[in-house]
Structure formats: structure tokens, C-alpha cells
Design an enzyme around this catalytic site. Structure first.
Site, PDB file in Angstrom:
ATOM      1  N   HIS A   8      53.785  53.760  65.844  1.00  0.00           N
ATOM      2  CA  HIS A   8      54.518  53.643  64.575  1.00  0.00           C
ATOM      3  C   HIS A   8      55.499  54.813  64.512  1.00  0.00           C
ATOM      4  CE1 HIS A   8      50.777  51.325  63.308  1.00  0.00           C
ATOM      5  NE2 HIS A   8      51.750  50.458  63.473  1.00  0.00           N
ATOM      6  N   GLU A  55      43.188  58.544  63.307  1.00  0.00           N
ATOM      7  CA  GLU A  55      44.016  58.728  62.108  1.00  0.00           C
ATOM      8  C   GLU A  55      43.911  60.193  61.707  1.00  0.00           C
ATOM      9  OE1 GLU A  55      45.988  56.624  60.690  1.00  0.00           O
ATOM     10  OE2 GLU A  55      45.369  54.738  61.638  1.00  0.00           O
TER      11      GLU A  55
END
Ligand SMILES: O=C(O)CCC(=O)N[C@@H](CCC(=O)O)C(=O)O
Ligand SMILES: [Zn+2]
EC number: 3.5.1.96
Length: 336
Positions: free
Chosen positions: A59, A215
Site C-alpha cells: 500500500h 501492522e
């Protein structure tokens, strides 16, 4: 520093290096393979048999992990970190990184495990190329294979740093790998229980690696990542790369929270409504009976699970994709 150590600069400029291979003062071979893709190989006598894939920027707006890989690569190129592992560095979506966007046309992390074949455009081609690069890197026999795909999240989180551990029929999740994640600063792990179309699932399922999505905090632009403290992960990665990790004890899992997936919330149509505040944090608890979402044909998502929490709520995803994951606490009894 060697030019190939500046993989991020090359990628941001959309440039191909004049020299594709370089040797560091330590005799480490760096080889540019493609845009945003660089292989690092230690001298044969130092190689400890680990193949480590480090990816970030799947991303394009998730910059803290990109900056982390950039620092590691600089350290290796200068000879400050001396690898004993073979490493493949990948910046996943160069075009989106240059634009500072999550993706350009479609989310690359929904195009793995064959999904890119049903699609078109530059991101589908890139997912295909990433699969090819990973498959070629992990093709050497009799080596240990480890993949960390590094991300930051769209929203804040009650649990800042956590991992998602892919699933494959007949394969058990590894206690040793969870201990390693704990030592790297992860506070929680979501143990998946079905196949998926993300990059870490591809390398876990098809290439036999131990693979994780990590994450690491909230996504921010380049240079604005002071709030993302990834010191423990950075230290651990250097130790893994140099082959000098401190041993992990039996107590190493202490404090690590484990979750399993109760349900994936799939958005089926433009009528999909998610009944959550826009600023809700990941891992927020939801009460039994709460009407979480509604969709076409009177579809209603009502919380039935005790202790349910939501992660990655996102009503703006394309139809057919995951708009959130409902998770519940689990135990370590099924770990290998
Ligand atoms: O914050 C969000 O909503 C998404 C953060 C993110 O990009 N997460 C990954 C998780 C991949 C996995 O399921 O292993 C993603 O959504 O691609
Ligand atoms: Zn991401």
C-alpha cells in the site's frame, strides 16, 4: 554508500540503475531485479541458510515500513549490518508509493493467489510480478523461508502493533514464530482460519514460508512517522539478518494476545452500510446484539459472539471485498 543501497530513491524516481549488481566491502552481493526489488546475498561461507523476504509499500501510503526497509538496506550497503541470511527486499506498489496513495486503480493486496489472473491493469501485473519474484527467491531447496509483509493501518488502534498469520489446510501455526514476533514488539496475533488473497497468504500457502502481515501503527506520509515506534522490530530484524538472535525462552509468548477470525464482513453491493463511527479504532469491542452492518436483500450483520472486536472496518472497499474482520480471543492450544 553503494548506489543499489538507495533502492527507495531509485524507486521514487522511477529509475533503473546503470549497474545491476554491486558488492559491499563485506563481500555481500546486491542485485537489482526489477523496479523496487533487490536481492542481497551474503558470501557463501557466511550464509546461514535463511531466506528472508521483507516487503513494504504494497500500500503506497504506508511509509513507516518503507522507511524501515530503506534504513536496513542502507546499513547493509554501508557494511554496518553484515547479513548471514539471503534477503529479498520488495517495495510492493511503486506507482502508488510515488503518488502517496494506498493504491492507484485497485488494491494490490487483494490480487494474490491467482486473483491477478482475473483482473487487468498495472496493479494486477505488479501482483503477478511480485508472485514471480517471491517464487523465484523461495525456490532454493533445504532453506528456511520467512516473509514479513509490513503495513500500517488506515485508523488508530487499541492494540498498536499486531500480526496476521495466514492459514493453510493441515499446517499448524508455529509457537516459535509467535515468540519471535513477541520479541519484535508485536502485542497481538490474529490466527487466520481460511485461505486469503493477500501477499503473505500466497507465500505461506504456495511457497512454504512462515509468513506474516505486520501492522505497525497508523499510516502517515514520508518523514512523519515519529509516532510509529518500531525499534523492537528493527532490532530483531537486524538480529535475524545477522544470524545472532538471542534465544527465545518458553515464557516468550507471555503477554501476546491471540485472536481468531469469527467472521469476515464482505461488502456485496453499493447498499452496504457499516454502523460504526468514522473514527472507530481497530480492536474496538462490540456488544452482542449490535447491528454492525446492513446490505442488499435485507442482509444484516448482528454481533453474536462474546468478546467480539472489529479490525480494518472500511465501507469504501469495492463490492465483493472485505469491509472488516470480526475477531474473538483465542488460546495457544493449537500451536505447533
Ligand atoms: O487499516 C486498514 O483497514 C488496512 C490495513 C492493511 O492494509 N491491512 C492489510 C492486512 C492484510 C492481511 O489480511 O493479512 C490489508 O488490508 O491488506
Ligand atoms: Zn496495508
Amino acid at each position: 554508500m553503494l548506489a543499489l543501497g538507495k533502492l527507495l530513491e531509485l524507486t521514487l524516481a522511477g529509475r533503473e540503475p546503470a549497474e545491476k549488481t554491486q558488492l559491499t566491502v563485506e563481500g555481500v552481493r546486491m542485485r537489482w531485479l526489477s523496479e523496487g526489488a533487490l536481492e542481497v546475498r551474503p558470501p557463501e561461507a557466511r550464509d546461514n541458510g535463511l531466506d528472508l523476504l521483507l516487503s513494504a509499500g504494497i500500500h503506497g501510503n504506508e511509509t513507516a515500513p518503507i522507511e524501515l526497509l530503506d534504513r536496513l538496506l542502507h546499513d547493509i550497503a554501508r557494511g554496518d549490518v553484515k547479513p548471514r541470511a539471503r534477503i529479498l527486499f520488495l517495495f510492493g506498489n511503486p506507482e502508488a508509493i510515488r503518488k502517496g496513495e494506498r493504491f492507484v486503480e485497485q488494491d494490490v493486496n487483494r490480487l494474490f493467489n491467482g486473483r491477478h489472473e482475473q483482473s487487468s491493469g498495472s496493479e494486477a501485473l505488479r501482483a503477478c510480478e511480485l508472485e514471480r519474484l517471491a517464487a523465484s527467491f523461495f525456490s532454493l531447496p533445504d532453506r528456511n523461508r520467512l516473509h514479513y509483509d509490513l503495513h500500517t493501518a488506515i485508523r488508530g488502534s487499541k492494540i498498536e502493533q499486531f500480526a496476521l498469520y495466514p492459514w493453510k489446510e493441515g499446517r499448524q501455526h508455529s509457537r516459535q514464530e509467535l515468540a519471535r514476533l513477541r520479541a519484535a514488539g508485536m502485542e497481538a496475533v490474529l490466527l487466520q482460519n481460511k485461505p486469503s488473497i493477500v501477499f503473505s497468504s500466497y507465500t505461506y500457502d504456495k511457497l512454504g514460508a512462515e509468513s506474516f502481515t505486520l501492522e505497525l501503527g497508523k499510516a502517515r506520509p514520508f518523514g512523519q512517522n515519529d509516532g510509529v515506534n518500531i525499534d523492537l522490530l528493527e532490532t530483531r530484524l537486524k538480529q535475524i539478518i545477522e544470524g545472532n538472535e538471542p534465544p527465545l525462552t518458553d515464557a516468550a509468548l507471555d503477554g501476546l494476545q491471540l485472536f481468531s477470525v469469527a467472521r469476515e464482513i464482505i461488502k456485496h453491493s453499493d447498499s452496504f452500510r457499516l454502523n460504526l463511527p468514522a473514527d472507530i479504532e481497530n480492536f474496538s469491542e462490540l456488544e452482542v446484539g449490535y447491528l454492525l452492518a446492513e446490505d442488499i436483500a435485507q442482509t444484516r450483520w448482528i454481533i453474536e459472539e462474546e468478546g467480539a472486536r472489529i479490525i480494518f472496518p472500511n465501507p469504501r472497499v469495492k463490492n465483493g471485498l472485505r469491509a472488516g474482520i470480526l475477531i474473538v480471543p483465542t488460546t495457544d492450544e493449537n500451536l505447533a
